[in-house]
Design a protein around this motif. Structure first.
Motif: not given
Length: 953
Positions: A210-223
């Motif tokens: 799901l995650f890789n170094s090309n991503m620009t995510l600032i919020h990951v909310l899986f609660e």
């Protein structure tokens, strides 16, 4: 017949000629389709030219509709598949219209130019259509706070321009999709900044891909999902990450050590999982403000030294993580530190806050540790809690030292941002006084902050800064807002901060639809950004019912009237004839509808026409239409009787339709008896029968739809709703009142015979409703005391006396309810792995010990507070009285209700208060948790917000 066709053709031809001069005909037909199935559309939606006449909420460019923004209008109905005809549509915002229900039509994928799809806080349900992946121009997808089910469509991974993805607070299940060969997945979203997936039922592992170094995510909310397995180390590759919420899942294993490579991380929530191993080394997270690692099974260790290096830390929460040794004095010297919560560990020795503690420090909570002494320091007079430590068990200490007493919680629910140097005004007619002391009808709602960087709500200045930030934004964007008031800050069990908002209009004392459209859009689309301390938010607007009058264009009306006047005169006579004919047909249909039992056939052993109170007859075709031909999308589940489907009536009301399988159908007389019985049952804690169908060899019961599923699902964690002790007390009382109504007030009295947590449903306010009367037994006067009948019920809940003697009484329901009460505090099934919960509780009980020695059996999610032990012990006493072996020793349900009311009062609750105000307040929560046309001169999206300016920052 030929004349009717000619008349219709003539009218359509005239309309086409007129529309062609202004609004594109295809667009007009699509809007007309929406207007036909929606209620409460804006009153100026009249005439055949939406673009030329400036319909509220509709924006056009060169006769083509490009924007529909209709937030908080109290719209009801469904989203027509004809929406696909709006080929130039770029913005669709229908947020905060809870009456918009049903599924999203798959044809929505044909809106190839759509850039923003915003449906926050509606009542949409069913699957998210896979065709969403065809919207290649989409930059914002906000489907949060609805009732969507099923999995996350993998096709969303094809949306390469997507910036904002919010699907939180639904009922989504299944795994998180990643790409596989030719199949897209969320790992392909390289431009997306926001993954907001909390408050769902997602399961399986978090895929490492799901995650890789090309991503620009600032919020990951899986609660608050049901995720399992390890935290993938690949999350350390996302160097842009600022907020990570993985709390309230079932994640296990060790925390990846490379998490400290996320140097921009500000908020980290890993609490309430099953994490093991050593505490992670987070050295280097110099931006970290908020960290909560509580309620995990880490290896015992001292407070790690790396904590002392986190110079930006404001909040440290590490409850139940096996900490031991002395609390390092240097911890309290962190310059920005406000809150330290290290409860329920094995910390010992002397507590020393030190001479150079942070001047921002407000709370140090070290309850239930092994601290033996406190090195007092001159100057520190903020909140310190050492209850449950040896230092507070010394003679006299608990009476003389403030830190040995649980402090009374300050009530901030009465707080409101201050007035702007004016004297408050007394207002009437349901108006409120604004911060500028002007009486008006405000636009109200709630702001829910999902990951704030503060824990303590007492820093009231931050709310003033938020108020100032909102006002500055509204003014700079020329929105008609006079002032903003914020009030009632609260923090729920999911660590969300919730604020009530009142937005007051400028000029007039009420907004027009243009003003509401503007305010609603900038909040639903996240164009407004709060101060960074508040973090990501969601706004839930209430419906606005006090609009200023809408004035239509006189000139436009004159032009349209002149154009169609001559045609109307030509066809008037013909229309009159057609009208008379249609009225005759309508009258015939109305007579049939007013006599819904015209098709009831007493010759088929069904008896005479049923005598019902409130329930109505539905034809098979009606129920077929409202369930989309009983589609799998609307399938809610099945049982021995048959299947249950979700349906939407033409009025917009959601219903649950219980359709019998042909092999399990009753005889006509029995079915008639059942619906006559259920139609007499009317109580807030009993599911209502809306109607029935008895034709074409079908037997169907139509009930009110209860959105939050069964109590069993919530206790097991499947629903995503977290039930603390207070909520469980309210639900227990509601269910008890429903059963008491059946026993004492229904006519005739009813024994339910199958009381269990699967037959107690929770509505949007978490109000308990007793359901499923398939085994119920009415008691007439000749059967007072008991009735001898074949034993029916569910093992584990069944009254043993009834099982042995076949003599059914009201006390059989009381026994079953006692089992439910134990299930409420243990979250265990009555029979689990060969163990019977009643026997387990009785064997573990020791009334001489705290909580009757039931610590090992109680559900940790209850979250017992300082008043709970005494209340819980009384609760257990009542449950065991209900579970007496012989019925005459058990209390009546009326007595059970009174006892639960007494227990709630002892816990400081009002037994007659409502449950959660909305689904958004569960956590709120719930859900909700849970929850906004435009005068062109006031709010023109094309001028103020060109597409490049609409992208959230």
């Amino acid at each position: 017949m030929g004349s009717r066709i000619w008349v219709c053709s003539l009218v359509i031809s005239i309309q086409v000629l007129i529309i062609a001069s202004q609004t594109n005909n295809q667009d007009y037909v699509a809007l007309q389709s929406l207007q036909d199935i929606w209620q409460n559309t804006p009153p100026n939606w009249v005439g055949p030219d939406p673009c030329g006449a400036g319909w509220d909420g509709i924006r056009c460019n060169n006769s083509r509709v490009t924007s529909i923004t209709l937030a908080s209008l109290n719209l009801t109905g469904q989203l027509s598949g004809d929406i696909q005809e709006l080929a130039e549509l770029q913005i669709l915002d229908l947020s905060y219209n809870k009456g918009l229900t049903g599924s999203l039509p798959p044809s929505i994928g044909n809106l190839k130019k759509l850039a923003r799809l915003i449906l926050v806080g509606c009542g949409f349900s069913g699957l998210i259509p896979d065709t969403i992946g065809s919207l290649q121009q989409l930059i914002s997808l906000s489907l949060n706070s609805n009732n969507f089910i099923g999995g996350i469509p993998p096709s969303i991974g094809s949306l390469i321009n997507l910036y904002w993805l919010d699907i939180a607070d639904n009922k989504l299940s299944g795994t998180i999709p990643v790409s596989d060969g030719n199949k897209p997945g969320l790992d392909m979203l390289g431009h997306t900044k926001h993954f907001h997936f909390g408050q769902n039922r997602l399961s399986g592992e978090i895929p490492p891909r799901l995650f890789n170094s090309n991503m620009t995510l600032i919020h990951v909310l899986f609660e608050s999902n049901n995720l399992i397995g390890n935290i993938p180390s690949t999350i350390g590759l996302v160097q842009t990450l600022e907020v990570l919420r993985l709390d309230r899942n079932a994640l296990s294993g060790t925390v990846p050590q490379n998490l400290n490579s996320n140097s921009l991380l500000k908020e980290l929530y890993l609490s309430n999982n099953k994490l093991t191993g050593a505490l992670p080394n987070l050295t280097g997270l110099n931006s970290l403000n908020y960290m909560d690692l509580s309620n995990n099974s880490f290896t015992a260790s001292a407070v790690p030294s790396w904590v002392l290096t986190l110079q930006s830390l404001t909040t440290l929460v590490m409850e139940r993580v096996q900490l031991e040794g002395q609390v390092p004095v240097g911890l309290f010297s962190l310059p920005l530190l406000q809150t330290v919560i290290l409860k329920n560990n094995q910390l010992n020795s002397t507590l020393d806050i030190g001479p150079s503690y942070s001047n921002k420090l407000q709370l140090v909570d070290l309850q239930s540790n092994y601290i033996t002494d406190y090195a007092r320091r001159v100057g520190y007079n903020k909140e310190l809690i050492l209850v449950g430590n040896p230092i507070c068990q010394e003679t006299g200490q608990s009476q003389t030292e403030n830190y040995c007493v649980i402090p009374l919680q300050s009530n901030y629910s009465s707080y409101s941002t201050p007035l702007n140097n004016c004297l408050p005004t007394t207002c009437g007619s349901n108006q409120l006084s604004s911060s500028n002391c002007k009486c008006a009808y405000p636009y109200t709602g709630t702001l829910t902050f999902r990951a704030p960087s503060f824990f303590d709500l007492r820093n009231l200045s931050i709310y003033t800064s938020l108020q100032s930030s909102m006002m500055g934004f509204f003014q700079s964007h020329q929105l008609p807002v006079d002032s903003v008031s914020l009030s009632n800050p609260t923090k729920n069990s999911d660590d969300y901060v919730i604020l009530d908002v009142e937005i007051f209009p400028s000029g007039l004392n009420r907004f027009n639809r243009g003003g509401i459209s503007g305010v609603g859009f900038v909040l639903s689309s996240q164009t407004f950004k709060p101060p960074s301390v508040f973090g990501p938010f969601v706004f839930h607007g209430d419906g606005y019912g006090n609009f200023a009058g809408t004035h239509k264009s006189t000139s436009t009306g004159v032009i349209i009237g002149a154009a169609v006047g001559g045609s109307v005169l030509v066809i008037l006579v013909l229309l009159a004839g057609v009208y008379a004919f249609r009225q005759k047909r309508r009258a015939e249909r109305a007579d049939k509808q007013n006599n819904p039992f015209a098709s009831w056939n007493p010759d088929k052993s069904s008896g005479g026409v049923p005598q019902l109170k409130g329930a109505r007859f539905f034809s098979f075709e009606e129920l077929k239409r409202c369930t989309n031909n009983f589609s799998e999308t609307n399938d809610l589940g099945s049982g021995g009787y048959g299947k249950v489907y979700r349906g939407t009536l033409p009025s917009g009301q959601l219903v649950a339709i219980k359709r019998a399988q042909h092999g399990s159908m009753q005889g006509g007389l029995e079915f008639k008896t059942e619906i006559e019985l259920l139609s007499r049952v009317h109580h807030k804690n009993v599911v209502s029968l809306v109607g029935f169908c008895f034709e074409q060899d079908e037997q169907m019961l139509v009930y009110e739809y209860i959105p939050n599923g069964t109590l069993k699902e919530s206790l097991s964690g499947k629903s995503g709703i977290r039930l603390d002790w207070m909520r469980r007390l309210r639900i227990t009382l509601g269910a008890a009142r429903g059963i008491q109504y059946l026993h004492d007030h229904a006519n005739p009295p009813i024994i339910h015979r199958d009381i269990k947590t699967n037959n107690i449903l929770l509505d949007e306010r978490l109000t308990a409703k007793v359901a499923d009367f398939g085994l119920s037994k009415p008691m007439d006067d000749s059967e007072k005391g008991h009735v001898t009948t074949q034993v029916k019920g569910t093992m584990g809940y069944m009254d043993p006396e009834y099982y042995m003697t076949q003599q059914l009484t009201e006390k059989s329901d009381v026994y079953s309810f006692g089992v439910v009460m134990l299930e409420m505090i243990t979250a265990r099934s009555p029979i689990e792995k060969g163990k019977y919960i009643v026997r387990e509780v009785k064997q573990a009980m020791d009334r001489t010990k705290e909580l009757y020695n039931l610590h090992g059996i109680l559900d940790p999610a209850i979250g017992l507070n300082s008043t709970a032990p005494k209340c819980l012990e009384k609760y257990v006493d009542l449950a065991l009285r209900c579970l007496e072996e012989t019925g005459f020793l058990r209390p009546a349900m009326s007595e059970v209700v009174k006892e639960i009311e007494n227990i709630m009062e002892l816990a400081g609750l009002n037994p007659n208060a409502e449950s959660a105000s909305t689904s958004a307040s569960y956590d709120e929560g719930g859900k909700g948790f849970d929850h906004p046309y435009s005068n062109e001169s006031l709010f023109d999206y094309s001028g103020i917000y060109p597409p490049s300016k609409l992208e959230p920052k």
